[in-house]
Design a protein around this motif. Structure first.
Motif, PDB file in Angstrom:
ATOM      1  N   MET A  80      -2.874  -4.779  92.790  1.00 21.75           N
ATOM      2  CA  MET A  80      -2.255  -3.502  92.425  1.00 21.75           C
ATOM      3  C   MET A  80      -3.123  -2.352  92.923  1.00 21.75           C
ATOM      4  O   MET A  80      -4.334  -2.374  92.767  1.00 21.75           O
ATOM      5  CB  MET A  80      -2.119  -3.461  90.903  1.00 21.75           C
ATOM      6  N   VAL A  81      -2.478  -1.350  93.523  1.00 19.24           N
ATOM      7  CA  VAL A  81      -3.192  -0.151  93.973  1.00 19.24           C
ATOM      8  C   VAL A  81      -2.640   1.044  93.210  1.00 19.24           C
ATOM      9  O   VAL A  81      -1.426   1.242  93.156  1.00 19.24           O
ATOM     10  CB  VAL A  81      -3.014   0.090  95.492  1.00 19.24           C
ATOM     11  N   PHE A  82      -3.547   1.817  92.617  1.00 20.26           N
ATOM     12  CA  PHE A  82      -3.123   2.961  91.808  1.00 20.26           C
ATOM     13  C   PHE A  82      -3.270   4.253  92.607  1.00 20.26           C
ATOM     14  O   PHE A  82      -3.866   4.282  93.672  1.00 20.26           O
ATOM     15  CB  PHE A  82      -3.986   3.076  90.551  1.00 20.26           C
ATOM     16  N   GLN A  83      -2.772   5.309  91.974  1.00 17.87           N
ATOM     17  CA  GLN A  83      -2.830   6.637  92.585  1.00 17.87           C
ATOM     18  C   GLN A  83      -4.277   7.094  92.852  1.00 17.87           C
ATOM     19  O   GLN A  83      -4.607   7.570  93.914  1.00 17.87           O
ATOM     20  CB  GLN A  83      -2.132   7.606  91.641  1.00 17.87           C
ATOM     21  N   ASN A  84      -5.134   6.920  91.831  1.00 20.54           N
ATOM     22  CA  ASN A  84      -6.556   7.244  92.056  1.00 20.54           C
ATOM     23  C   ASN A  84      -7.222   5.945  92.461  1.00 20.54           C
ATOM     24  O   ASN A  84      -7.330   5.015  91.688  1.00 20.54           O
ATOM     25  CB  ASN A  84      -7.199   7.808  90.794  1.00 20.54           C
ATOM     26  N   TYR A  85      -7.703   5.890  93.687  1.00 17.45           N
ATOM     27  CA  TYR A  85      -8.018   4.612  94.341  1.00 17.45           C
ATOM     28  C   TYR A  85      -9.028   3.770  93.586  1.00 17.45           C
ATOM     29  O   TYR A  85      -9.168   2.602  93.839  1.00 17.45           O
ATOM     30  CB  TYR A  85      -8.511   4.876  95.760  1.00 17.45           C
ATOM     31  N   ALA A  86      -9.793   4.391  92.660  1.00 18.63           N
ATOM     32  CA  ALA A  86     -10.746   3.633  91.853  1.00 18.63           C
ATOM     33  C   ALA A  86     -11.685   2.770  92.695  1.00 18.63           C
ATOM     34  O   ALA A  86     -11.833   1.580  92.449  1.00 18.63           O
ATOM     35  CB  ALA A  86     -10.000   2.768  90.828  1.00 18.63           C
ATOM     36  N   LEU A  87     -12.303   3.390  93.713  1.00 18.89           N
ATOM     37  CA  LEU A  87     -13.333   2.677  94.477  1.00 18.89           C
ATOM     38  C   LEU A  87     -14.651   2.803  93.717  1.00 18.89           C
ATOM     39  O   LEU A  87     -14.833   3.739  92.943  1.00 18.89           O
ATOM     40  CB  LEU A  87     -13.491   3.309  95.860  1.00 18.89           C
ATOM     41  N   TYR A  88     -15.562   1.866  93.938  1.00 22.19           N
ATOM     42  CA  TYR A  88     -16.880   1.984  93.307  1.00 22.19           C
ATOM     43  C   TYR A  88     -17.717   2.967  94.111  1.00 22.19           C
ATOM     44  O   TYR A  88     -18.000   2.707  95.287  1.00 22.19           O
ATOM     45  CB  TYR A  88     -17.563   0.618  93.243  1.00 22.19           C
ATOM     46  N   PRO A  89     -18.103   4.112  93.503  1.00 24.72           N
ATOM     47  CA  PRO A  89     -18.750   5.180  94.272  1.00 24.72           C
ATOM     48  C   PRO A  89     -20.129   4.785  94.811  1.00 24.72           C
ATOM     49  O   PRO A  89     -20.552   5.273  95.848  1.00 24.72           O
ATOM     50  CB  PRO A  89     -18.880   6.337  93.267  1.00 24.72           C
ATOM     51  N   HIS A  90     -20.814   3.856  94.104  1.00 22.51           N
ATOM     52  CA  HIS A  90     -22.180   3.509  94.514  1.00 22.51           C
ATOM     53  C   HIS A  90     -22.195   2.386  95.548  1.00 22.51           C
ATOM     54  O   HIS A  90     -23.241   2.030  96.062  1.00 22.51           O
ATOM     55  CB  HIS A  90     -22.996   3.113  93.284  1.00 22.51           C
ATOM     56  N   LEU A  91     -21.032   1.818  95.843  1.00 25.95           N
ATOM     57  CA  LEU A  91     -20.978   0.735  96.839  1.00 25.95           C
ATOM     58  C   LEU A  91     -20.463   1.259  98.176  1.00 25.95           C
ATOM     59  O   LEU A  91     -19.650   2.182  98.218  1.00 25.95           O
ATOM     60  CB  LEU A  91     -20.045  -0.380  96.360  1.00 25.95           C
TER      61      LEU A  91
END
Ligand SMILES: Nc1ncnc2c1ncn2[C@@H]1O[C@H](COP(=O)(O)OP(=O)(O)OP(=O)(O)O)[C@@H](O)[C@H]1O
Ligand SMILES: [Mg+2]
Length: 381
Positions: A80-91
C-alpha cells in the motif's frame, strides 16, 4: 498477478454506524481499478481492510486462490502506498528500498539484486545514496512506489498517491505508474479525487457514495451511461445540467422547450412509459448553438457568467427554476445545483443571448428518484 474478490465485506468503526455496507467487488488479475467518491464515503477504509490494517466486521477477501480475510498484513502479499510517502528520513534511498526485504529476512545477495532491479525500473539508479530530504516530490513518490513493489506484491493499493505533487509532475508520475503497472502486470486499486486521473488511468472506475457502490464500469461507460444522477454529476469535467421535465402529449416538456418522443430511440421511448415527471440531464459539452444546426430541443438563455479554460469556455445562462426543484436536484446529485444552465463552447464565442439545441441521443433521462431510465442496471460486478 492475482484476482481480488470482495464478498459482502462490511465495516463499522462504531456500533450502528456502518462505513461500508455489504460490499461486493471483483478486480481481475492485472486490472487497474480506480476508486472515486466524495470525502468520507469509505475509500481509505476499504483499502485498509484489504491490506489488513483494519479488521472487517463481516465478509470475505480472496486474493488469487487464497482466503486472506484473517491473515496478518505482512502475509497478504499486498503493498500500500499512501499520500504522504512515509519514507524513513534517516535512511538512504537504497536502504529505504531494501528495508522491507531486510525486515522479511531476505538474503544479502537477493536484496542486492532486487534493489538493483527496482531502482532500474523506477529510474532511481542515480539517487540510491541520497536521503529523502534531498529528493523532489516526484522522486520521493518513486521511492515509495519502489519500496512497495520490491517484495513483488500480488496486489497494489494506492491511496491518493499523487495529491502532494503539482499538476505537471502529477501527470508525469501518473504516466509512470500506469506504465509500471502494465509492465509488471500487478493488479492495482487506486484512490483519487482527481477526475482526469480517474478517467485516464482506469481500466474500470468504481464510484462510491456513503459506503456503497453506485456504479462500476469503464470510464467511457460511466460517462455515456451513468446509472443515476449522482454518478452523472460526479464524473466528468463539469456536471450535466439537470432540468425537471414532464412527459405530455408525446413529448418531453421542459420549462424552456420541448422534445417530441419520436425523436428518441425506441428503447428509451418504451422505458419512459408510465413516467410522468422526470429529470433530463444535458452535458454542457453536448449543447450546441441552434445556428450550427444543433438538434431538436431548444433552450434559450441570457449569459450571466463566463469561465475560460484554455481554448474553451463555460457560459452560464440564467434559468428560472423554483427553489424546491433546485433543492431536490441538490439532494439527488450530492452537490449544490444552481438555477444556471452551463454550456461549454469555443472561448472566442462572445454571444449575449443564445438558443441552444442538442441531439436527442445525448439526452440523459432519470426518474424522480434520480435513477437512470432505460438503462440496464450497470454491468455485473
Ligand atoms: N479509525 C476510525 N474511527 C472512527 N471512524 C473512522 C475511522 N476512520 C475513518 N472513519 C470514518 O469512516 C468514514 C469513512 O472514512 P474514510 O477515511 O474511509 O473515507 P474516504 O472515502 O477515504 O475519505 P477521503 O476522501 O476524505 O480520504 C468517515 O466518516 C470517517 O470519519
Ligand atoms: Mg481517504
Amino acid at each position: 498477478m492475482s484476482k481480488l474478490v470482495l464478498r459482502s465485506v462490511a465495516k463499522s468503526y462504531t456500533r450502528g454506524t456502518s462505513v461500508l455496507k455489504p460490499f461486493d467487488l471483483v478486480v481481475q488479475s492485472g486490472e487497474l481499478v480506480v476508486l472515486v467518491g466524495p470525502s468520507g464515503c469509505g475509500k481509505s477504509t476499504l483499502l485498509k481492510l484489504m491490506a489488513g490494517l483494519e479488521q472487517l466486521d463481516d465478509g470475505q477477501i480472496l486474493l488469487g486462490e487464497r482466503d486472506i480475510t484473517r491473515l496478518e498484513p505482512r502475509h497478504r502479499r499486498i503493498a500500500m502506498v499512501f499520500q504522504n510517502y512515509a519514507l524513513y528520513p534517516h535512511l538512504t534511498v537504497h536502504d529505504n528500498l531494501a528495508y522491507p526485504l531486510r525486515r522479511a529476512g531476505s538474503a544479502k545477495a537477493e536484496i542486492r539484486t532486487r534493489v538493483e532491479t527496482v531502482a532500474a525500473q523506477l529510474r532511481l539508479g542515480e539517487l540510491l545514496d541520497r536521503r529523502p530530504s534531498q529528493l523532489s516530490g516526484g522522486q520521493k513518490q518513486r521511492v515509495a512506489m519502489g519500496r512497495a513493489i520490491i517484495r513483488e506484491p500480488e496486489l497494489f493499493l494506492l491511496d491518493e498517491p499523487l495529491s502532494n505533487l503539482d499538476a505537471g509532475l502529477r501527470s508525469h508520475v501518473r504516466g509512470e505508474i500506469r506504465e509500471l503497472q502494465r509492465r509488471l502486470g500487478t493488479t492495482m486499486i487506486y484512490v483519487t479525487h482527481d477526475q482526469v486521473e480517474a478517467q485516464t488511468l482506469a481500466d474500470r472506475v468504481v464510484v462510491m457514495r456513503s459506503g456503497e457502490i453506485q456504479q462500476v464500469g469503464t470510464p467511457r461507460d460511466i460517462y455515456a451511461r451513468p446509472t443515476n444522477m449522482f454518478v452523472a454529476a460526479f464524473l466528468g469535467t463539469a456536471p450535466p445540467n439537470f432540468l425537471p421535465a414532464r412527459i405530455r402529449d408525446r413529448a418531453i416538456e421542459l420549462e424552456a422547450g420541448s422534445l417530441p418522443l419520436v425523436a428518441l430511440p425506441a428503447e428509451l421511448r418504451m422505458a419512459l412509459a408510465g413516467h410522468d415527471r422526470i429529470f433530463v440531464g444535458i452535458r454542457p459539452e453536448a449543447l450546441q448553438s441552434t445556428r450550427l444546426g444543433g438538434g431538436e430541443l431548444k433552450l434559450t438563455g441570457r449569459v450571466v457568467r463566463r469561465e475560460f479554460v484554455g481554448n474553451m469556455q463555460n457560459i452560464h445562462l440564467a434559468q428560472d427554476r423554483p427553489a424546491e426543484a433546485l433543492a431536490t436536484l441538490s439532494r439527488l446529485t450530492g452537490r449544490h445545483v444552481t438555477g444556471e444552465l452551463v454550456w461549454t463552447t469555443d472561448a472566442a464565442n462572445m454571444v449575449e443571448r443564445v438558443e441552444l439545441g442538442l441531439r436527442p441521443e445525448d439526452l440523459l433521462l432519470f426518474d424522480i428518484h434520480g435513477e437512470a431510465i432505460g438503462l440496464a442496471k450497470g454491468e455485473p460486478i
